[in-house]
Motif scaffolding. Structure first.
Motif: not given
Length: 142
Positions: A3-9
């Motif tokens: 549910d979030k863009p990859p950079g959120f991780r």
């Protein structure tokens, strides 16, 4: 969860009640039932729902807002004979083992707050009511 863009991780970004509810479902935790309150002044209209939630064995209620960015967890509600209404607020940022419950109170980490001081009347709020078995839980205003 996607549910979030990859950079959120691995970032330090915060999540709100909606995301917390998604995490509970994704990771098999308690069920989270979401309610949106357009303005904090409307929390008074949710007191019956909150009372029913807690008296029916519901768990903590996660609270997040927009203008009021101070997240909080509700552990109880108390309505007085007049217009008095209080919520038992827990600071969800606390971690560790307290020496005693009174230490948590003295540090301002948990305590009863009048709803007019606990909620910004101009902020919207999302409430995530947690329950291990939502089918048994009754909500007076559903």
């Amino acid at each position: 969860m996607g549910d979030k863009p990859p950079g959120f991780r691995d970032s330090q970004n915060w999540i709100g009640c909606v995301e917390a509810s998604l995490c509970l479902a994704y990771f098999g935790g308690p069920q989270g039932r979401l309610y949106h309150v357009p303005r904090g002044a409307g929390i008074r209209g949710e007191l019956e729902r909150l009372y029913s939630h807690f008296s029916g064995g519901g768990g903590p209620v996660m609270v997040g807002g927009d203008a009021d960015a101070q997240s909080k967890a509700l552990l109880g509600v108390c309505v007085g004979p007049g217009t008095e209404a209080y919520v038992l607020v827990l600071d969800p940022h606390y971690w560790g083992t307290p020496k005693s419950p009174s230490d948590l109170q003295a540090a301002g980490r948990v305590g009863w707050r009048e709803i007019s001081t606990a909620f910004d009347p101009n902020s919207f709020y999302n409430l995530c009511l947690t329950s291990h078995n939502s089918e048994k839980q009754q909500h007076g205003l559903d």
